[in-house]
Every structure is written in C-alpha cells, then in structure tokens.
Scaffold this active site. Structure first.
Site, PDB file in Angstrom:
ATOM      1  N   TYR A  35     -11.522  -0.044   3.406  1.00  0.00           N
ATOM      2  CA  TYR A  35     -10.285  -0.020   2.621  1.00  0.00           C
ATOM      3  C   TYR A  35     -10.464   0.846   1.374  1.00  0.00           C
ATOM      4  O   TYR A  35     -11.588   1.055   0.887  1.00  0.00           O
ATOM      5  CB  TYR A  35      -9.882  -1.439   2.205  1.00  0.00           C
ATOM      6  CG  TYR A  35     -10.824  -2.067   1.200  1.00  0.00           C
ATOM      7  CD1 TYR A  35     -10.607  -1.929  -0.174  1.00  0.00           C
ATOM      8  CD2 TYR A  35     -11.941  -2.775   1.619  1.00  0.00           C
ATOM      9  CE1 TYR A  35     -11.477  -2.490  -1.102  1.00  0.00           C
ATOM     10  CE2 TYR A  35     -12.816  -3.331   0.712  1.00  0.00           C
ATOM     11  CZ  TYR A  35     -12.591  -3.201  -0.647  1.00  0.00           C
ATOM     12  OH  TYR A  35     -13.464  -3.746  -1.552  1.00  0.00           O
ATOM     13  N   PHE A  46      -8.983   1.587  -7.739  1.00  0.00           N
ATOM     14  CA  PHE A  46      -9.763   0.550  -8.419  1.00  0.00           C
ATOM     15  C   PHE A  46     -10.908   0.012  -7.561  1.00  0.00           C
ATOM     16  O   PHE A  46     -11.811  -0.647  -8.074  1.00  0.00           O
ATOM     17  CB  PHE A  46      -8.856  -0.615  -8.864  1.00  0.00           C
ATOM     18  CG  PHE A  46      -8.114  -1.297  -7.736  1.00  0.00           C
ATOM     19  CD1 PHE A  46      -8.718  -2.272  -6.965  1.00  0.00           C
ATOM     20  CD2 PHE A  46      -6.792  -0.951  -7.458  1.00  0.00           C
ATOM     21  CE1 PHE A  46      -8.030  -2.902  -5.937  1.00  0.00           C
ATOM     22  CE2 PHE A  46      -6.095  -1.570  -6.434  1.00  0.00           C
ATOM     23  CZ  PHE A  46      -6.721  -2.557  -5.656  1.00  0.00           C
ATOM     24  N   ASP A  47     -10.893   0.300  -6.264  1.00  0.00           N
ATOM     25  CA  ASP A  47     -11.989  -0.189  -5.404  1.00  0.00           C
ATOM     26  C   ASP A  47     -11.940   0.555  -4.082  1.00  0.00           C
ATOM     27  O   ASP A  47     -10.867   0.982  -3.623  1.00  0.00           O
ATOM     28  CB  ASP A  47     -11.859  -1.691  -5.163  1.00  0.00           C
ATOM     29  CG  ASP A  47     -13.117  -2.308  -4.558  1.00  0.00           C
ATOM     30  OD1 ASP A  47     -14.169  -1.635  -4.561  1.00  0.00           O
ATOM     31  OD2 ASP A  47     -13.055  -3.464  -4.094  1.00  0.00           O
ATOM     32  N   ILE A  66      -6.977 -11.846  -0.801  1.00  0.00           N
ATOM     33  CA  ILE A  66      -5.622 -12.052  -1.327  1.00  0.00           C
ATOM     34  C   ILE A  66      -4.646 -12.345  -0.177  1.00  0.00           C
ATOM     35  O   ILE A  66      -4.898 -11.981   0.986  1.00  0.00           O
ATOM     36  CB  ILE A  66      -5.139 -10.835  -2.153  1.00  0.00           C
ATOM     37  CG1 ILE A  66      -5.123  -9.574  -1.278  1.00  0.00           C
ATOM     38  CG2 ILE A  66      -6.013 -10.641  -3.393  1.00  0.00           C
ATOM     39  CD1 ILE A  66      -4.541  -8.363  -1.964  1.00  0.00           C
ATOM     40  N   TYR A  92      -2.974 -10.330  -7.150  1.00  0.00           N
ATOM     41  CA  TYR A  92      -3.724 -11.040  -8.185  1.00  0.00           C
ATOM     42  C   TYR A  92      -2.820 -11.697  -9.225  1.00  0.00           C
ATOM     43  O   TYR A  92      -3.316 -12.226 -10.227  1.00  0.00           O
ATOM     44  CB  TYR A  92      -4.712 -10.079  -8.860  1.00  0.00           C
ATOM     45  CG  TYR A  92      -5.809  -9.647  -7.919  1.00  0.00           C
ATOM     46  CD1 TYR A  92      -6.932 -10.445  -7.707  1.00  0.00           C
ATOM     47  CD2 TYR A  92      -5.706  -8.448  -7.211  1.00  0.00           C
ATOM     48  CE1 TYR A  92      -7.936 -10.055  -6.831  1.00  0.00           C
ATOM     49  CE2 TYR A  92      -6.694  -8.045  -6.324  1.00  0.00           C
ATOM     50  CZ  TYR A  92      -7.810  -8.865  -6.145  1.00  0.00           C
ATOM     51  OH  TYR A  92      -8.792  -8.481  -5.259  1.00  0.00           O
ATOM     52  N   PHE A 109      -3.110  -0.623  -0.446  1.00  0.00           N
ATOM     53  CA  PHE A 109      -4.400  -0.561   0.245  1.00  0.00           C
ATOM     54  C   PHE A 109      -4.260   0.266   1.513  1.00  0.00           C
ATOM     55  O   PHE A 109      -3.342   0.031   2.322  1.00  0.00           O
ATOM     56  CB  PHE A 109      -4.878  -1.958   0.641  1.00  0.00           C
ATOM     57  CG  PHE A 109      -5.185  -2.874  -0.513  1.00  0.00           C
ATOM     58  CD1 PHE A 109      -6.436  -2.873  -1.104  1.00  0.00           C
ATOM     59  CD2 PHE A 109      -4.208  -3.745  -1.001  1.00  0.00           C
ATOM     60  CE1 PHE A 109      -6.724  -3.731  -2.158  1.00  0.00           C
ATOM     61  CE2 PHE A 109      -4.488  -4.593  -2.049  1.00  0.00           C
ATOM     62  CZ  PHE A 109      -5.745  -4.587  -2.644  1.00  0.00           C
TER      63      PHE A 109
END
Length: 442
Positions: A35, A46-47, A66, A92, A109
């Site tokens: 992902y 962010f990731d 999540i 979140y 994502f």
C-alpha cells in the site's frame, strides 16, 4: 467509483486500477498487501510498504486496521490494485495519527492484494491446516470432550472443488472423530467451533489420505483436500467435577466399552485415549487410605469445635484403615481394568515405561485387587523389562511372581529365557573386558 459502506454514506469508496481474479478474502483470513497512503487534500505521502519493500499482513475483519481497510480489502480479489478513499470516521477520526495524519483527515490508499489464506489451525503452525469461517457461530461455548455433536462434513477436491463425499451424524461424540474414520485434524478444529458455525478447512499433502478411508471412500489419495464443517448444534458433556459418583461410573462405562472395541480392533491410539479418560473421570473417586495414628495431637486429629455424629470414629477400623477411605468396588473394578488395558496398549505400542507405570497402578492398588489381575500386571511388567533387555530385574520379578503364581507356565519360560540372556550378557561383558585388558597389555 463504488461506495463500500453499508449505509451508502460515501465514507469508503473504491476505484479499481487493475482487475484481480478468483474469490475475495473472508473475515479472519490473513491478507498480504502492498500500500501507499497519502492525504487526500495535499497528496502528501505519510506511509508506504513499498518504500520498505515489505508486504503488510493482517487479519481481515478483526479490527487490526482502520475500518476503511476492513471494508475495502474484503471486496478485493487476488492480483487486484485499487484506490481506497476513507473519510476520517473510517480512518483515524478526530484524533488523527500525529505527526503525519492530522485530525479529521480523509485518506487515500493505493492497495494491491497479493495473497490471502485462512487461520492456521495446524498443530505445528506450518499452514498445513487452514480454516476460513463461512458462517459465524452463536455465543461463546465450544464443545468439550464427550459432547454430543450434530454435524455435517463434506469433502472437496483441491483443485477442482468437486465433492467426494459427505459425513453426517447427530450423535458423534467429540473426541472420537478419529475413531469413526474422520481425519485426525478434525477434533482440533471442532474444539474451537461454536454452535451454528460453518467453516471451510483446507489441508495440504501432510494430511492427505494415503489409503482408502471408510468415511470418504471416494476421496483422492496423496493430494490436498477441502472440507466444509457445519456444526449445527452440540450438547456439552458434564465435566467430571459436575457429576455425581453414579454419573461418573455411567460415563466411564460408556467410554470403557468404546475403548474395548478399539483395543479389539488393534486401534491402540484411540484405545489409549479413551482408557486414559476413564481413569481421569474416576480419579477423584479412588480413595487413598489414611492410617489412624494414635500419637496425633488433638489439634492434628480433628478440627477444633467440630462435633462427630454418634458412633463415628469411635471404633478403630481393621488394620487402622477407615471404611470411609475404601474405594467403591465398582469404581475400583473399572479403574483397575483400565490400567491393565492401558498396560497392554502401551506394551503393544512398545512404550514400555508407560506400560510399567500402569502395571504398578494395579500391583500397588490399595483396593482388594483380584489375584488374576495382579498376575497379569506382574507378568506384563516383567515382559516390559525383558523387552528392554533388563534381564536381571526381569528375572527377579518373574521369580517373585512364580512364588505367588507357581502354575504360570509363560512366566516360567520367560524366567528361563531371562537366565539365559543374562548369562549371555555376562559372557559378552567378560569378553569385552578381556579385550580391553589385552589391548592395555600390548
């Protein structure tokens, strides 16, 4: 773009980038994905699992990720790549995930699904037995040993998904699955199932049938299989601590009779399992006599302030043993016979140490054991020693046995053989020492 939320509120949307194939993962499956996560507003990353070059694995539908992911990945197929857009209530929330994800952030994502597989329920945790839940069961109770199962099991080929047979019973006793011919992993799987649960079990070559199976005679040999287990309902068996003595005797007789049938058919593993359960059910009913000790002080011999009924404890029992400490004759009979049968099973399977332990349970019993049982136990213990090549101790035991049972011809023969074997061993030992001495002398 597809709205994946049950309420169709736009909280999680999906856009397929690359089509996948096959089926989608189920709740409880372990999924393997790559992902890349970005903030929808700014596009800031962010990731990324791709940056780490390490796929991410999690159990689907169990809250490990999540909400948006649990919803989104459940719709994907193997090989599929898609964009998931998750509003904050499916990500979140107001708290965010500082420092990279702010409060109330909508996230995007890019997710690619590589693989998924069921829960690993194999004994060795080697993925040889994988479970996928098709229908969740009710409540939290699971079958205990001896529970009566209403169950249906259907087998399928892998690959091909063609049925090769169905087993159905409304009176299968949990713990005897192997005994009726079901694969040995079934008992462990059913251990954790709930009433009304339906699951799919896939097994690899490790648990493939190597020969004809009496429950599934048309099953393929030496290849993976799939089984769908439908546990319609079950009735738990009372635990031994919940039973009266009479109920324990009744349950132990049922298991004993089953164990005898397995023993007669030379199915020693199942016979051992059930005879051990018989002993376990009745173990609290086997009394260990307490010898009356006249030297005990008042504080040691009775509870302060306790009153005894008239006549209780006034007359010493014969040999200093209280009648209350004697095992019920029926309990003693079942337990002694089970220990003897266990000694035979372990002797047949060449576990001589355990065989001797069960012989000792009979020989050293505090009950009035019939002479015939003592004779069998002594002989089997001597036989174990003989087969362990412990000829001196076997010789001693057979000699002592013949003092009490002089007509036992088989014991006489074994005593002679022990004597001969012991002589041969002593002769060999002298030869070894002689060779050692000669080597040192030259």
């Amino acid at each position: 773009m597809t709205d994946l939320t049950p309420e169709q509120n736009g909280g999680v949307t999906k856009t397929i980038l690359v089509e996948g194939s096959g089926e989608s993962p189920m709740t409880g499956d372990t999924v393997s994905v790559h992902y890349v996560g970005t903030l929808l507003d700014s596009g800031e990353k962010f990731d990324s699992s791709r940056d780490r070059d390490q796929k991410f694995e999690f159990k689907l539908g169990e809250g490990q990720v999540i909400k948006g992911w649990d919803l989104g990945v459940a719709t994907m197929k193997k090989g599929e790549k898609c964009d998931l857009i998750c509003k904050s209530e499916y990500a979140y929330g107001k708290g965010g995930s500082p420092p990279k994800i702010p409060s109330d952030a909508t996230l995007k994502f890019e997710v690619e699904l590589f693989d998924f597989y069921g829960e690993d329920v194999s004994e060795d945790k080697d993925k040889s037995v994988l479970k996928r839940t098709l229908v969740k069961g009710e409540g939290w109770k699971t079958p205990n040993d001896g529970a009566t199962l209403n169950v249906e099991i259907e087998g399928f080929t892998v690959p091909g998904n063609e049925t090769f047979g169905t087993y159905s019973s409304n009176s299968l006793l949990h713990g005897e699955e192997i005994g009726v011919g079901l694969p040995k992993f079934m008992e462990k799987v059913i251990d954790d199932m709930k009433s009304g649960e339906k699951c799919e079990i896939t097994v690899n070559e490790k648990y493939a049938f190597s020969g004809a199976n009496k429950v599934f005679p048309n099953a393929p040999l030496s290849q993976p299989m799939k089984f769908v287990i439908d546990l319609k309902s079950f009735e738990k068996c009372k635990e031994s601590w919940e039973m009266t003595k009479e109920e324990k005797i009744q349950q132990s007789e049922i298991k004993r009779d089953s164990a005898k049938r397995y023993l007669e058919n030379k199915e020693y593993a199942m016979a051992i399992k059930l005879f051990e359960k018989v002993v376990g059910i009745l173990e609290d009913e086997v009394k260990r006599p307490k010898v009356m000790n006249e030297d005990l002080s008042d504080s040691e011999s009775e509870v302060e302030g306790a009153e005894k009924p008239d006549g209780e404890g006034d007359v010493p029992a014969e040999n200093g043993v209280k009648d209350d400490d004697k095992t019920d004759p029926k309990v003693a009979d079942i337990v002694e016979a089970s220990h003897l049968n266990l000694s035979l099973c372990y002797l047949k399977t060449r576990d001589f140490t355990k065989a001797m332990e069960h012989c000792d349970e009979v020989i050293n019993s505090h009950s009035e054991v019939p002479e015939a049982r003592i004779e069998k136990a002594l002989f089997r213990k001597g036989e174990c020693l003989f087969l362990l090549h412990d000829y001196e101790n076997a010789k001693t035991l057979f000699a002592e046995m013949l003092q009490k049972f002089p007509k036992n011809a088989t014991a006489k023969k074994r005593l002679y053989e022990c004597d001969q074997k012991a002589k041969e061993e002593r002769a060999l030992e002298r030869q070894r020492y002689q060779r050692m001495f000669n080597n040192f002398s030259t």
